[in-house]
Design an enzyme around this catalytic site. Structure first.
Site, mmCIF file in Angstrom:
data_model
loop_
_atom_site.group_PDB
_atom_site.id
_atom_site.type_symbol
_atom_site.label_atom_id
_atom_site.label_comp_id
_atom_site.label_asym_id
_atom_site.label_seq_id
_atom_site.Cartn_x
_atom_site.Cartn_y
_atom_site.Cartn_z
ATOM 1 C CB CYS A 115 31.043 31.366 23.838
ATOM 2 S SG CYS A 115 30.591 30.442 25.305
ATOM 3 C CG HIS A 255 29.561 35.363 24.156
ATOM 4 N ND1 HIS A 255 28.401 34.628 24.248
ATOM 5 C CD2 HIS A 255 30.431 34.818 25.055
ATOM 6 C CE1 HIS A 255 28.564 33.680 25.159
ATOM 7 N NE2 HIS A 255 29.774 33.790 25.657
ATOM 8 C CG ASN A 285 27.798 32.371 28.494
ATOM 9 O OD1 ASN A 285 27.420 32.092 27.355
ATOM 10 N ND2 ASN A 285 29.072 32.374 28.844
HETATM 11 N N1 ACO Z 1 28.236 33.393 44.744
HETATM 12 C C1 ACO Z 1 28.920 33.958 45.759
HETATM 13 N N2 ACO Z 1 30.269 33.995 45.806
HETATM 14 C C2 ACO Z 1 30.923 33.435 44.764
HETATM 15 C C3 ACO Z 1 30.266 32.833 43.670
HETATM 16 C C4 ACO Z 1 28.867 32.830 43.700
HETATM 17 N N3 ACO Z 1 28.140 32.292 42.697
HETATM 18 N N4 ACO Z 1 31.197 32.375 42.803
HETATM 19 C C5 ACO Z 1 32.397 32.679 43.336
HETATM 20 N N5 ACO Z 1 32.235 33.308 44.516
HETATM 21 C C6 ACO Z 1 33.238 33.822 45.407
HETATM 22 C C7 ACO Z 1 34.557 33.074 45.295
HETATM 23 O O1 ACO Z 1 34.552 31.909 46.085
HETATM 24 C C8 ACO Z 1 35.519 34.112 45.790
HETATM 25 O O2 ACO Z 1 35.482 34.098 47.213
HETATM 26 P P1 ACO Z 1 36.813 34.370 48.077
HETATM 27 O O3 ACO Z 1 37.260 35.741 47.709
HETATM 28 O O4 ACO Z 1 36.322 34.224 49.475
HETATM 29 O O5 ACO Z 1 37.779 33.312 47.643
HETATM 30 C C9 ACO Z 1 34.941 35.436 45.318
HETATM 31 O O6 ACO Z 1 33.549 35.153 45.055
HETATM 32 C C10 ACO Z 1 35.584 35.940 44.045
HETATM 33 O O7 ACO Z 1 35.626 34.844 43.121
HETATM 34 P P2 ACO Z 1 36.331 34.965 41.722
HETATM 35 O O8 ACO Z 1 36.101 33.717 40.964
HETATM 36 O O9 ACO Z 1 37.756 35.372 41.912
HETATM 37 O O10 ACO Z 1 35.499 36.207 41.110
HETATM 38 P P3 ACO Z 1 35.711 36.994 39.799
HETATM 39 O O11 ACO Z 1 35.882 38.427 40.122
HETATM 40 O O12 ACO Z 1 36.718 36.368 38.891
HETATM 41 O O13 ACO Z 1 34.261 36.824 39.104
HETATM 42 C C11 ACO Z 1 33.222 35.547 37.348
HETATM 43 C C12 ACO Z 1 33.822 35.519 38.755
HETATM 44 C C13 ACO Z 1 31.951 36.355 37.410
HETATM 45 C C14 ACO Z 1 32.927 34.117 36.922
HETATM 46 C C15 ACO Z 1 34.224 36.210 36.384
HETATM 47 O O14 ACO Z 1 35.510 35.664 36.585
HETATM 48 C C16 ACO Z 1 33.855 36.030 34.949
HETATM 49 O O15 ACO Z 1 32.804 36.439 34.507
HETATM 50 N N6 ACO Z 1 34.757 35.422 34.139
HETATM 51 C C17 ACO Z 1 34.491 35.195 32.731
HETATM 52 C C18 ACO Z 1 33.723 33.911 32.606
HETATM 53 C C19 ACO Z 1 33.210 33.697 31.209
HETATM 54 O O16 ACO Z 1 33.003 34.624 30.471
HETATM 55 N N7 ACO Z 1 32.986 32.419 30.879
HETATM 56 C C20 ACO Z 1 32.367 32.043 29.681
HETATM 57 C C21 ACO Z 1 33.242 32.112 28.497
HETATM 58 S S1 ACO Z 1 32.401 31.731 27.070
HETATM 59 C C22 ACO Z 1 32.407 30.002 26.811
HETATM 60 O O17 ACO Z 1 33.122 29.520 25.954
HETATM 61 C C23 ACO Z 1 31.498 29.152 27.590
#
Ligand code: ACO
Length: 369
Positions: A115, A255, A285
């Site tokens: 990214c 980004h 994204n």
């Molecule tokens: N819908 C509903 N619930 C979900 C979903 C979903 N789509 N996805 C995860 N959950 C649940 C999980 O199972 C978890 O449930 P639990 O508490 O019962 O175990 C809960 O939601 C929290 O999940 P986490 O993964 O811990 O949530 P987090 O607060 O970390 O948010 C997210 C997740 C939005 C993905 C966040 O971590 C994030 O944005 N991270 C950065 C990702 C990113 O930027 N990636 C791209 C980088 S750029 C590249 O090079 C591609």
């Protein structure tokens, strides 16, 4: 040789017509519009159809950028395509674009910095222009992230979208364009975000397909922590290198990975959110394409004017992060469209843009099928 600067003189974007909403996703996996919007800020994303690909999107965005610039394709010296999913492992997507737009004098290669790819590629092209080696470069970020996703994994499939954005850089002795850049990597965090199979370590096989090893695997929390740290550090670093303060910056184009990451950066920098371009709600994204798409939209909304300083900042797999300061010099798009377009090869490029999306797909797919 007088000092040369790399000015951005053209820009373009392309997104597939097909839209996938959060509601659509909630019928595919156990998720909800409320969870996705509150956790990421995403409402919908564009997804390629069967006849679209990284190269078709790249050609469309690239041609639009050439048209805005008024630069004929044959005058290009360099094409860089930043992408996380190239058309093929080889040849490069940049070579396909070079052929399709008729850029017969251009060197062409792909750049992989996930990214962070767009600011990485912009810095490389700008340095080649500043050194005197090249005068006109086309830099494209193009992605079909929907083809890298495990559509049964709710933790990743809700995040990504497809699209492309491009800019044309041109040498100019007038100060402006890319004023400073910062490129960084920390390979020790490579396992936070990766696609395990399809490369040299784990070539494609029946087993890798059965084990679903060709899709993105991500430690969301780890990436989130990394992103909120480096986005602020990256902005501060490039400002210092350019000898500018935050108050000198009209707009930050980050980004688009998660609205909360951008809000966290705004809070740390004590800036209001309207100093950031945010369009993640409509595109998700789009990896390397997110910054040039956001840039195009900010320009069309009149949020960037000649004389403005802007910052681009990105982070991604690798881990990588990158930022740059750009002094905007180009006139508003309306003035640019008045440039007479007479060159034969430019006319060819313009006709590509006039054709339907389907025809552009036909050009690419027809050659390679
Ligand atoms: N819908 C509903 N619930 C979900 C979903 C979903 N789509 N996805 C995860 N959950 C649940 C999980 O199972 C978890 O449930 P639990 O508490 O019962 O175990 C809960 O939601 C929290 O999940 P986490 O993964 O811990 O949530 P987090 O607060 O970390 O948010 C997210 C997740 C939005 C993905 C966040 O971590 C994030 O944005 N991270 C950065 C990702 C990113 O930027 N990636 C791209 C980088 S750029 C590249 O090079 C591609």
């Amino acid at each position: 040789m007088p000092t040369r600067y790399a000015h951005i003189i053209g820009w373009g974007m392309s997104v597939p017509q097909q839209i996938l909403t959060n509601e659509d996703l909630s019928r595919m996996v156990d998720t909800s519009d409320e969870w996705i919007q509150s956790m990421t800020g995403i409402r919908e994303r564009h997804i390629v159809g069967p006849r679209e690909s990284t190269a078709t999107l790249a050609v469309e965005a690239g041609v639009q950028a050439l048209i805005t610039a008024g630069v004929p394709a044959r005058k290009l010296d360099l094409i860089i395509v930043a992408t996380s999913l190239p058309e093929f492992l080889m040849p490069s997507t940049a070579c396909l674009v070079q052929d399709q737009i008729g850029a017969s004098n251009a060197a062409a290669f792909d750049l992989l910095a996930a990214c962070s790819g767009f600011p990485y590629a912009l810095s490389v092209a700008s340095q080649m222009i500043a050194s005197g080696a090249y005068s006109n470069a086309l830099v494209i970020g193009s992605e079909t992230m929907s083809r890298l996703i495990d559509w049964s994994d709710r933790s990743t499939c809700v995040l990504f979208g497809d699209g492309a954005g491009a800019v044309v850089l041109q040498a100019n002795e007038k100060p402006g364009g890319l004023l400073s850049f910062a490129l960084h990597a920390d390979g020790s965090g490579g396992d936070l975000l990766m696609i395990p199979a399809g490369g040299s370590r784990m070539p494609a096989s029946l087993e890798t397909i059965e084990d679903n090893k060709h899709a993105i695997v991500m430690n969301g929390r780890g990436v989130y922590r990394f992103a909120t740290r480096v986005i602020v550090a990256g902005i501060r670093e490039v400002l210092e290198k350019a000898g500018l303060a935050l108050n000198d910056i009209r707009l930050i184009v980050p980004h688009q990975a998660n609205r909360r990451i951008i809000e966290s950066a705004a809070k740390d920098l004590e800036l209001p959110m309207d100093r950031f371009v945010v369009n993640i709600d409509r595109y998700g994204n789009t990896s390397t394409a997110s910054i040039p798409i956001a840039l195009c939209e900010a320009l069309s909304e009149g949020r960037i004017l000649p004389g403005d300083n802007i910052v681009l900042v990105a982070f991604g797999a690798g881990l990588t992060w990158a930022a740059s300061v750009i002094k905007w010099v180009s006139p508003a798009p309306k003035k640019r469209r008045q440039i007479p377009l007479t060159d034969r090869i430019f006319t060819r490029a313009r006709s590509y843009a006039r054709r339907t999306r389907r025809n552009i797909e036909g050009i690419i797919w027809g050659k390679n099928e």
